[in-house]
Design an enzyme around this catalytic site. Structure first.
Site, PDB file in Angstrom:
ATOM      1  N   SER A   1       0.823  -1.203   0.000  1.00  0.00           N
ATOM      2  CA  SER A   1       0.000   0.000   0.000  1.00  0.00           C
ATOM      3  C   SER A   1       0.863   1.260   0.000  1.00  0.00           C
ATOM      4  O   SER A   1       1.647   1.488  -0.909  1.00  0.00           O
ATOM      5  CB  SER A   1      -0.960  -0.028   1.194  1.00  0.00           C
ATOM      6  OG  SER A   1      -1.888   1.019   1.138  1.00  0.00           O
TER       7      SER A   1
ATOM      8  N   ASP B   1      -2.673   6.120  -3.492  1.00  0.00           N
ATOM      9  CA  ASP B   1      -1.514   5.465  -2.903  1.00  0.00           C
ATOM     10  C   ASP B   1      -1.024   4.390  -3.870  1.00  0.00           C
ATOM     11  O   ASP B   1      -1.520   4.287  -5.000  1.00  0.00           O
ATOM     12  CB  ASP B   1      -1.861   4.880  -1.529  1.00  0.00           C
ATOM     13  CG  ASP B   1      -2.890   3.760  -1.616  1.00  0.00           C
ATOM     14  OD1 ASP B   1      -3.636   3.699  -2.615  1.00  0.00           O
ATOM     15  OD2 ASP B   1      -2.957   2.939  -0.690  1.00  0.00           O
TER      16      ASP B   1
ATOM     17  N   ASP C   1      -1.293   1.051  -4.228  1.00  0.00           N
ATOM     18  CA  ASP C   1      -2.168   0.016  -4.786  1.00  0.00           C
ATOM     19  C   ASP C   1      -3.560   0.546  -5.112  1.00  0.00           C
ATOM     20  O   ASP C   1      -4.467  -0.225  -5.439  1.00  0.00           O
ATOM     21  CB  ASP C   1      -2.261  -1.188  -3.845  1.00  0.00           C
ATOM     22  CG  ASP C   1      -3.039  -0.887  -2.571  1.00  0.00           C
ATOM     23  OD1 ASP C   1      -2.840   0.197  -2.000  1.00  0.00           O
ATOM     24  OD2 ASP C   1      -3.834  -1.746  -2.134  1.00  0.00           O
TER      25      ASP C   1
ATOM     26  N   ASP D   1      -6.113   1.942  -3.455  1.00  0.00           N
ATOM     27  CA  ASP D   1      -7.347   1.786  -2.690  1.00  0.00           C
ATOM     28  C   ASP D   1      -7.591   3.005  -1.796  1.00  0.00           C
ATOM     29  O   ASP D   1      -8.555   3.053  -1.052  1.00  0.00           O
ATOM     30  CB  ASP D   1      -7.350   0.493  -1.869  1.00  0.00           C
ATOM     31  CG  ASP D   1      -6.323   0.471  -0.745  1.00  0.00           C
ATOM     32  OD1 ASP D   1      -5.448   1.358  -0.718  1.00  0.00           O
ATOM     33  OD2 ASP D   1      -6.395  -0.458   0.094  1.00  0.00           O
TER      34      ASP D   1
END
Length: 466
Positions: A95, A232, A234, A236
């Site tokens: 992340s 960010d 990834d 999400d």
């Protein structure tokens, strides 16, 4: 410290995420959780992610589970594809944390794993390889998976939903950098690609530096932007600024999106802006511990009690969870109970266009409560917990540490230590669930004061920890 479950998935240093460790977690997931016989696998742009993904695929196939290899794509895109196929999913990503760390996110056929699932996986880590009649099958599914996610928005919002807007996309190393460009332009906006990088950039949407915000302001002026978007690593967690480059906090973004989508019930962590409770449009607001599994659990419980509720969830990092079918202009957007970065940004831009307002005007129309957040990196979790416990158990220690100029009004220990003061200000301390970081959140009547509270208390923490 060995890799372990945090607020969302298993996290650890890359050097600790060895083939043996990854094998143990994936094998236990395959044995303890409902995979549906097929698992979708994706990863982010960290240098370490492809090799971890290769191990994940190998273990799943050995366990007799077929693999849909989806490559580099957003976590919500992977989860959405798995949901559509009644399958499970595994995303390799750390992340927003630095590239020397990485992680693994798990999804069963029912969606993001629960805390109970985490316990089952942890308990099964020492399990041996199972005897299967035949290994799973490996297929490439990248193109189809990303297409489904793009069409989730382009086939539901009208083609001119964002017409007339000029939107910058800060691309860095986000897995959504190309998808965002495609979605934004398909909905009628002009998109400007900004600063694509080859190296991984750990963008934390809750802790954006002053230097980064100055760059955002420069880009907005240079390219005459109505908004700047990013995510960010990834994808999400969304990041959105107004035309001046001022960041819209994730929980404020969540409120604007919720209003636009017609939500009447909100599930959000205790760290979110308390102005949510002042809005008459929301019938119920449920506060949870920090972490998407807690938000998902709250949404599911509310859905059991009232299936007709238009319930959504969001976090202070901006991650948005849709709990009901939203009927957009051109189609219906299906529920997705995992953090999504795209929907809250599209909904906010569409709200601005529909109301002929700027992003700044949308924000200023909300109650005057402002939040800020930041963290100190490199603080072991146990050290953070001990520091907070001493304050929680000692009124005199709190009086000495929290010098906001007003007495305590209430203490909330839902997640860490959250103090409300009689002057309306709030300071919240907690250890990060994903990395060795000490986090501080604040809420105040002005944005500057909220920022001042965070900076002041983090400096005091640093001095004490020395």
């Amino acid at each position: 410290m060995a890799p372990k479950f945090g607020t969302s998935g298993v996290r650890g240093l890359v050097t600790q995420l060895t083939r043996e460790v990854v094998t143990q977690y994936v094998r236990s997931f395959a044995k303890q959780c409902d995979t549906g016989g097929t698992t979708y696998v994706g990863w982010d742009l960290r240098n370490s992610s492809p090799s971890i993904a290769e191990t994940v695929c190998d273990v799943l196939i050995e366990e007799g589970i077929s693999v849909k290899r989806c490559g580099v794509l957003p976590t919500p895109a992977l989860a959405f594809a798995a949901q559509n196929a009644d399958a499970s999913a595994i995303m390799i990503t750390g992340s927003h944390i630095p590239s020397d760390r990485n992680g693994i996110k798990f999804y069963t056929t029912h969606g993001e794993i629960s805390k109970h699932d985490e316990e089952l996986i942890t308990q099964g880590l020492d399990g041996l390889a199972g005897a299967v009649s035949e290994p799973g099958v490996l297929d490439d599914a990248h193109a189809l998976t990303t297409q489904q996610f793009v069409e989730r928005y382009t086939k539901c919002f009208s083609k001119d939903a964002l017409a007339g807007l000029t939107v910058g996309i800060y691309q860095h190393s986000s897995v959504a950098r190309d998808i965002l460009m495609e979605i934004i332009t398909s909905l009628g906006a002009s998109a400007v690609a900004i600063e694509r990088t080859k190296e991984f950039v750990p963008v934390d949407t809750e802790a954006v530096s002053a230097e980064s915000q100055r760059r955002f302001a420069d880009w907005c002026q240079k390219f005459e932007l109505d908004a700047l978007l990013s995510t960010d690593g990834d994808a999400d967690r969304p990041m959105l600024t107004d035309a001046s480059g001022r960041l819209v906090p994730g929980d404020v973004l969540g409120v604007i999106a919720s209003l636009y989508l017609g939500a009447d019930t909100i599930c959000t962590p205790v760290s979110s802006n308390s102005m949510i409770g002042q809005l008459a449009e929301f019938n119920e607001v449920h506060l949870t511990k920090i972490g998407s599994p807690y938000v998902v659990a709250a949404i599911q419980e509310l859905q059991r009690k009232n299936p007709q509720a238009n319930v959504v969830g969001f976090e202070a990092n901006g991650g948005f969870l849709l709990g009901f079918p939203y009927r957009a202009a051109a189609g219906t957007i299906a529920p997705l109970l995992t953090r999504d970065c795209v929907l809250p940004m599209i909904a906010t831009l569409a709200a601005a266009k529909d109301q002929s307002k700027s992003i700044a005007a949308l924000v200023s129309g909300l109650p005057d409560r402002f939040t800020a957040a930041d963290r100190i990196a490199g603080v072991p979790t146990e050290q953070s917990k001990q520091f907070i416990a001493a304050l929680a158990d000692g009124p005199d220690a709190r009086g000495d540490f929290f010098d906001v100029g007003a007495p305590e009004r209430s203490i909330d220990r839902t997640d860490g230590l959250r103090l409300s003061f009689t002057n309306g200000e709030v300071v919240h301390l907690r250890p990060s669930g994903n990395a060795p970081e000490f986090r501080c959140y604040a809420e105040a009547p002005t944005a500057d004061r909220a920022r001042e509270l965070v900076d002041h208390h983090l400096k005091k923490i640093q001095n004490r920890l020395r």
